[in-house]
Design an enzyme around this catalytic site. Structure first.
Site, mmCIF file in Angstrom:
data_model
loop_
_atom_site.group_PDB
_atom_site.id
_atom_site.type_symbol
_atom_site.label_atom_id
_atom_site.label_comp_id
_atom_site.label_asym_id
_atom_site.label_seq_id
_atom_site.Cartn_x
_atom_site.Cartn_y
_atom_site.Cartn_z
ATOM 1 N N SER A 65 20.422 51.022 135.918
ATOM 2 C CA SER A 65 20.437 49.964 134.887
ATOM 3 C C SER A 65 19.731 48.672 135.300
ATOM 4 O O SER A 65 19.455 47.835 134.442
ATOM 5 C CB SER A 65 21.871 49.626 134.510
ATOM 6 O OG SER A 65 22.326 50.549 133.571
ATOM 7 N N LYS A 68 16.647 47.865 133.493
ATOM 8 C CA LYS A 68 16.690 47.365 132.102
ATOM 9 C C LYS A 68 16.181 45.932 131.999
ATOM 10 O O LYS A 68 15.597 45.539 130.985
ATOM 11 C CB LYS A 68 18.128 47.438 131.563
ATOM 12 C CG LYS A 68 18.653 48.876 131.403
ATOM 13 C CD LYS A 68 20.151 48.866 131.109
ATOM 14 C CE LYS A 68 20.701 50.275 130.908
ATOM 15 N NZ LYS A 68 22.174 50.293 130.788
ATOM 16 N N TYR A 193 12.633 56.946 129.802
ATOM 17 C CA TYR A 193 13.801 56.152 130.201
ATOM 18 C C TYR A 193 14.395 56.661 131.522
ATOM 19 O O TYR A 193 14.774 55.875 132.389
ATOM 20 C CB TYR A 193 14.852 56.199 129.080
ATOM 21 C CG TYR A 193 16.167 55.548 129.435
ATOM 22 C CD1 TYR A 193 16.316 54.165 129.400
ATOM 23 C CD2 TYR A 193 17.279 56.320 129.810
ATOM 24 C CE1 TYR A 193 17.538 53.564 129.730
ATOM 25 C CE2 TYR A 193 18.494 55.731 130.127
ATOM 26 C CZ TYR A 193 18.612 54.360 130.092
ATOM 27 O OH TYR A 193 19.813 53.771 130.427
ATOM 28 N N TYR A 245 27.946 44.621 133.010
ATOM 29 C CA TYR A 245 28.645 45.363 131.958
ATOM 30 C C TYR A 245 29.864 44.583 131.479
ATOM 31 O O TYR A 245 29.835 43.366 131.399
ATOM 32 C CB TYR A 245 29.073 46.768 132.437
ATOM 33 C CG TYR A 245 28.054 47.493 133.260
ATOM 34 C CD1 TYR A 245 26.811 47.812 132.737
ATOM 35 C CD2 TYR A 245 28.318 47.863 134.561
ATOM 36 C CE1 TYR A 245 25.874 48.498 133.490
ATOM 37 C CE2 TYR A 245 27.389 48.555 135.325
ATOM 38 C CZ TYR A 245 26.173 48.860 134.780
ATOM 39 O OH TYR A 245 25.255 49.522 135.520
ATOM 40 N N VAL A 263 24.254 52.096 138.228
ATOM 41 C CA VAL A 263 25.238 53.066 138.714
ATOM 42 C C VAL A 263 24.847 53.761 140.023
ATOM 43 O O VAL A 263 25.631 54.515 140.582
ATOM 44 C CB VAL A 263 25.602 54.142 137.658
ATOM 45 C CG1 VAL A 263 26.445 53.561 136.538
ATOM 46 C CG2 VAL A 263 24.380 54.855 137.136
HETATM 47 N N1 GLN Z 1 20.448 55.852 133.934
HETATM 48 C C1 GLN Z 1 21.785 55.428 133.680
HETATM 49 C C2 GLN Z 1 22.232 55.814 132.283
HETATM 50 O O1 GLN Z 1 21.519 55.632 131.355
HETATM 51 C C3 GLN Z 1 21.893 53.959 133.888
HETATM 52 C C4 GLN Z 1 23.284 53.436 133.619
HETATM 53 C C5 GLN Z 1 23.719 52.385 134.554
HETATM 54 O O2 GLN Z 1 23.164 52.166 135.637
HETATM 55 N N2 GLN Z 1 24.771 51.747 134.168
HETATM 56 O O3 GLN Z 1 23.307 56.297 132.084
#
Ligand code: GLN
Length: 309
Positions: A65, A68, A193, A245, A263
């Site tokens: 994430s 992002k 993605y 988050y 994550v």
């Molecule tokens: N690639 C992960 C997903 O889309 C990223 C989520 C994350 O790091 N919170 O689920």
């Protein structure tokens, strides 16, 4: 106060390493289950170009994430604020990052922000390029500029592992396609993605990107403007309100800096006008943030007086 030695950081990570035992590795991306949950590394990159590190700072990990924020910066550069915020909102959610709940209850069905999966998928869908390959090349070139290293790439095994199992993200995409938030081929979007999330680097590289954000978009070493300052500001604001988050509120109180976690156990921090921070510690708490990484940031923020509040 500033960090002045690697030994100082080494001591701090020794103090927080035991917290890893309270977390666990991410389990829904099969390839990430193979990490060592006791790993912990950190790097601080000051905007004056000096940097420090501790732990296995050369160990690579995937951004997940954290990517992002980078994609958001690119898409804002390419499309402008108006076009981007027509499709994705600016408000935090109290829900987990992969939740579908609010998409259904909100009218129009626009994802609340670019840091949750739905919003990030909508943002990745806006990367410009004639096909997936060209979009990917643009994103990777941008990441390479931010790190100042044209060897940075992605982990194919992790990307494939996520792509093969990303059914929740698939569901989010199809839902948003139905509501005209995203367009085009969904498998192409998921392919892009999952490659984006699998971009791989070490904590020093990540700290360097954090330092670009900390310096309002200017590369602290070369002095080049890599991100226009108003876009760097938008990204940092999202990092404060949504970057950790549904733990972003507690993090703002305890640490108080713009940060984004993934994550994989990575965290990128940006202390405005001071430094960027890169952390890797794959044992996660129940909200998906690195347990030892967050503890380490709490300690560093207190010692170095980082909170922006
Ligand atoms: N690639 C992960 C997903 O889309 C990223 C989520 C994350 O790091 N919170 O689920």
């Amino acid at each position: 106060m500033e960090c002045i030695s690697n030994q100082e950081l080494e001591q701090l990570i020794d103090e927080v390493r035991p917290y890893s035992q309270y977390g666990k590795l991410v389990d829904y991306i099969p390839a990430l289950k193979e990490e060592n949950s006791e790993d912990l590394s950190v790097s601080i990159f000051h905007v004056n170009g000096t940097f420090f590190y501790a732990g296995d700072y050369l160990k690579k990990f995937t951004l997940q994430s954290i990517s992002k924020v980078i994609t958001l910066a690119l898409v804002l550069i390419q499309n402008g604020e108006e076009a981007v915020f027509e499709r994705v909102g600016m408000e935090p959610t109290g829900d987990p990052f992969n939740s579908i709940a609010k998409l259904e209850t909100l009218k129009p069905a626009k994802p609340l922000n670019p840091m949750i999966n739905a919003g990030a998928l909508a943002v990745t869908n806006m990367i410009q390029g004639k096909d997936v390959d060209e979009k990917w090349d643009r994103l990777l070139s941008f990441v390479r500029e931010l790190v100042n290293d044209d060897q940075v790439s992605y982990n194919e095994r992790v990307a494939k592992s996520e792509y093969d199992t990303a059914n929740l993200n698939r569901a989010l995409c199809y839902f948003m396609k139905q509501h005209e938030v995203i367009e085009g081929n969904i498998e192409d979007l998921l392919f892009l993605y999952t490659k984006q999330c699998a971009i791989e680097m070490n904590c020093s590289d990540l700290a360097r990107i954090g330092a670009v954000f900390a310096a309002n978009g200017v590369d602290p070493v070369t002095g080049r403007v890599l991100i226009p300052s108003h876009i760097a500001r938008i990204c940092k604001t999202f990092m404060v309100t949504c970057g950790m988050y549904n733990a972003s509120g507690e993090f703002a109180i305890k640490v108080g800096i713009p940060a984004k976690s993934g994550v994989s156990g990575g965290i990128m921090g940006a202390v405005p006008h001071k430094c960027g921070i890169g952390i890797f510690g794959p044992a996660l708490d129940e909200k998906g943030n690195s347990v030892a990484g967050v503890k380490l940031l709490e300690k560093m923020s207190q010692i170095y007086g980082w909170s922006i509040f």
